[in-house]
Every structure is written in structure tokens, then in C-alpha cells.
Scaffold this motif. Structure first.
Motif, PDB file in Angstrom:
ATOM      1  N   LEU B 126      86.821  66.830   8.224  1.00 39.21           N
ATOM      2  CA  LEU B 126      85.977  66.559   9.388  1.00 39.21           C
ATOM      3  C   LEU B 126      85.985  65.076   9.722  1.00 39.21           C
ATOM      4  O   LEU B 126      86.036  64.697  10.893  1.00 39.21           O
ATOM      5  N   ALA B 129      89.167  64.368  11.558  1.00 41.52           N
ATOM      6  CA  ALA B 129      89.189  64.884  12.929  1.00 41.52           C
ATOM      7  C   ALA B 129      88.280  64.062  13.835  1.00 41.52           C
ATOM      8  O   ALA B 129      88.560  63.903  15.025  1.00 41.52           O
ATOM      9  N   ALA B 130      87.195  63.536  13.274  1.00 42.72           N
ATOM     10  CA  ALA B 130      86.286  62.726  14.090  1.00 42.72           C
ATOM     11  C   ALA B 130      86.912  61.380  14.430  1.00 42.72           C
ATOM     12  O   ALA B 130      86.614  60.797  15.461  1.00 42.72           O
ATOM     13  N   HIS B 133      91.955  61.136  17.119  1.00 39.65           N
ATOM     14  CA  HIS B 133      91.920  62.129  18.175  1.00 39.65           C
ATOM     15  C   HIS B 133      93.321  62.687  18.430  1.00 39.65           C
ATOM     16  O   HIS B 133      93.731  62.879  19.565  1.00 39.65           O
ATOM     17  N   ARG B 138      93.439  67.572  14.365  1.00 37.65           N
ATOM     18  CA  ARG B 138      92.427  68.555  14.756  1.00 37.65           C
ATOM     19  C   ARG B 138      92.879  69.972  14.390  1.00 37.65           C
ATOM     20  O   ARG B 138      92.078  70.805  13.982  1.00 37.65           O
ATOM     21  N   ALA B 142      90.942  72.657  11.940  1.00 33.95           N
ATOM     22  CA  ALA B 142      90.610  74.032  12.332  1.00 33.95           C
ATOM     23  C   ALA B 142      91.161  75.026  11.312  1.00 33.95           C
ATOM     24  O   ALA B 142      90.484  75.984  10.925  1.00 33.95           O
TER      25      ALA B 142
END
Lengths: 212, 212
Positions: B126, B129-130, B133, B138, B142
Motif C-alpha cells: 500500500l 502504491a500510494a 503512481h 498499482r 491489487a
DNA sequence: AAGAGATCGAACCGATCGGTACGACCTGAG
DNA sequence: CTCAGGTCGTACCGATCGGTTCGATCTCTT
């Protein structure tokens, strides 16, 4: 500047009622509002000050006079964001009437509306804390979660929970967990699923019996 | 290089059994392992390639020959991390015996041990992913959540839940929510609180009746 | 002994970063 | 009209970024 025809900018100053075109306070507010959107969309370190100024529609000198530093701008943006989101959720709960269950459901319904927005990219505070390893940002994020906790504790207490602060911590996990799942997995119905779980926990805590 | 006396480095190659000091595969593994720790501690963009090479204990040329690009290294690190964490949680569940409730509890107990580590800084996937970009990151995040979901769905199904995938999504929110709260608010007892909530949801779903 | 290849350390590259400086313009107040 | 000051646009600064190159060194293989 601060007029209204541009395509690659956010036109937040449109409702300016003519006159007093140069108003430092309004300029600052416009920068804050536009920077909030751009930094949320691109990430704190995902955009440089130069491009950020272009998107916001001000010169670097103006931005630096108002906020001193990029970190200063980030700090102001995050504070404003935390205030806005917290007030928005509290208002959603308050508008749901007196029943604590209804208030809790309303919080998650509000979250679902947020997740469904195309610009949704997760919790801005958590994203910021994950990026910027600066103490100031992490402190703001912790304070943000404190505010959530305060709201949820009130609901839990009014619902007659045996351990309001313990329950509210679990509810906070559902709020943040739903936001994470919505941002990084699938936003469809995320808050709705979390809402059902939250109501289950609330009723189990309000009517204590076997739960573990 | 790849000997064992340094203070500011991670000495992961110590168990090298002498001989064949220059082993590309082992070098690559050592870089991967050390970079995983450093990038988790400092953030993907919080450390440059030069300093990262110093901390890892290799030259830039070596790192670039093995991973091509900083993004290539990040990708490899995140894939390895996702595999490791997933297997670790699945093993914790499997070691708890056949009772689905025990397996679910074991998952949260394992999480609590993780939160209690001083190096704990939230979910690496996480965080990545934060920050980054980039679509590749990402997508990996997922997929990581998909794996969690798969594990939890198995538990929910074996527990006889009416809607295993719906329940597992709620459980995933508790897992991620607990991690968020532990990372950004207070790690003490976070997973324990989440565990209690998870078991409440599990028993409510397995014995359907009034829950909403 | 000799060659192939992995590694090091340091120099180097262009691009971008956050931040500053300056001349020109415009507006509102006196 | 004049002046103070908010703003613009641009040029500029040193630092750092990701990435490349090269000669020297070391180890393994033959």
C-alpha cells in the motif's frame, strides 16, 4: 490573472464578484484549493513546484510568498483537507437523525459516495503519510485518525456499547479498510459492505452476549 | 566485497559457505533482500540509487546489470515481498489446525506480531502504491489484495458462511484497516481488536439470523 | 598461465528538483 | 497623479536525481 478562461487549470476563483482583483487572502485560498486537488491527484512528490504553479495558475513567487516552502504548502493543504473531511462526515452523521445505528450507516453511505467519484484516489492523509516520511505529516495523519475515532466513539457510546472506545477502534478499522479496498482493489460497494459489518459489530456490542 | 564487516549495511550474505564468492545469482538475491528492507524503511522515492547502493553494499553498475532500472528493482522487490507476506500468512493459518475460526484468529495473531516489530511501517504494497503512481505498482498491489482475499475466502467458506466472498471482503477490510491503524495511529493491540471483530462477523455469518 | 566475467569505485552526463532574484505590469489607496 | 505592493514571467542557482562509462581488481575455469 485570476480571470476565468483556461483549460488546464482549476477555475476556483470564478465566483469572484468583480473588483478587488488583487486580494492576497483570496489568492491564498485559491492556491490552497487548487493545490489540494492537484497534489491529491498526482501525489505530494509526483509534481514539482514549477508544474504545480502552472496547474494552479500562479507564479512561483506568489506561491512562495504565501506558503514559504513546498512543505509549508503541503502542511496547509493537509490541515485543510483533514478539517473538511472530518466536518463532512460529522455532518452526514448528524443529518441522519438521533438513532446511532442510522448515524453509523450514514457515515458509510457518505464514504460510498466518495468512493464512487472518478477522482477518488484513497485517503489523502494516508497517502501523504506513506509518501512523505516527515514527522509533521505523520503527526497530522495521526490527528486525523483521532478525529475519526472521536466521531465513532460518540456513536458507539450513544448506542450503549459496553466498551465504546474499543468498538470505535474496530469501526475505524472498517472505515480505513474500506477506503483502502476501494482505492486499491474495487470501489464498487466497498463502503456498503463495510456498513453491514459495522452494524453487525454495533448490535453485537450493544447487546452483549457471545461474540468471541 | 560481500564480506561481512560493515556497520551501516545489512549482512545478508553471511551464510555464504565459502568459495564461489562471485555468484551472480547470490548477488542478485542479496541485493533484493537488502533493498527490500531499505526501500521499506525509507520509501521508494525516499532514497536515491547512489545511497541505496551504499546501504546495500554493491556498486551502481552491479545493481543496474541485475535489475536494469530503479523501477525494475522496485518491481522485483514488491513481487518478492508480496509472495513472502502471503505465504507467511497462509502458513500461520494452516498451522492453526482445521477450525476456520482458529485459522482466522491465527492470521490476526500473526499480524499483531508484525505490528509489534520496531521496523513495522505499514503495508509495503500500500505504501508503494500510494507513492509511485505507476500502473505496474498499482497492479501489483491489487494482485496482493487478491491473494489476501483468496486466503480469507477459503476460511469463510470452510466456516460455512452464507456469502463467503462477501464476508471475506469484510475481513480483508479488517486486515487492512488494522494495518493502517497500527501504522498511523497505535500498533498496540490493533490486530487483537480486529481479531475480535473478525470472529464476531464470522460467527454472525456462519449462523445467519439478524445481522443488519 | 591465461582468459572470461563479475564487481568496484569514481567520474561523468543531462534532467529535474526546490528555491531565489529581477524587471515589468497592474491595481487600489492616498 | 503618485506610490506601495501583489503578481507575472523568466532566468538563474546549487543540489540531487537516475543512469552510463571506464579502468582496475578479483575469482573462477580451462
Amino acid at each position: 490573472m485570476l480571470t476565468a478562461e483556461r483549460t488546464d487549470r482549476y477555475d476556483l476563483w470564478m465566483p469572484v464578484p468583480r473588483g478587488s482583483t488583487i486580494d492576497p487572502a483570496r489568492t491564498r485560498a485559491a492556491i490552497l484549493e487548487a493545490a489540494t486537488r492537484v497534489l491529491y491527484e498526482r501525489g505530494l512528490d509526483g509534481i514539482g513546484v514549477a508544474e504545480l504553479c502552472t496547474r494552479v495558475g500562479v507564479s512561483k513567487e506568489t506561491l512562495y510568498r504565501h506558503f514559504g516552502t513546498k512543505d509549508g504548502l503541503v502542511d496547509a493543504v493537509l490541515r485543510a483537507r483533514s478539517d473538511r473531511v472530518t466536518n463532512w462526515l460529522a455532518a452526514a452523521a448528524a443529518a441522519a437523525g438521533d438513532d446511532p445505528s442510522d448515524q453509523l450507516a450514514a457515515v458509510f453511505d457518505a464514504l460510498q459516495r466518495w468512493y464512487d467519484e472518478p477522482a477518488f484516489r484513497g485517503c489523502a492523509m494516508l497517502n501523504a503519510a506513506a509518501q512523505h516520511h516527515v514527522d509533521a505529516v505523520r503527526t497530522l495523519t495521526a490527528r486525523h485518525l483521532d478525529r475519526y475515532l472521536e466521531l465513532l466513539t460518540g456513536i458507539a457510546a450513544r448506542a450503549g456499547a459496553v466498551d465504546p472506545s474499543g468498538l470505535s477502534r474496530q469501526l475505524l478499522m472498517l472505515v480505513e479498510g474500506a477506503t483502502v479496498v476501494a482505492a486499491h482493489h474495487d470501489p464498487a460497494g466497498a463502503a456498503t459492505a463495510a456498513r453491514q459489518a459495522a452494524l453487525t459489530l454495533l448490535s453485537a456490542a450493544a447487546r452483549p452476549g457471545r461474540q468471541d
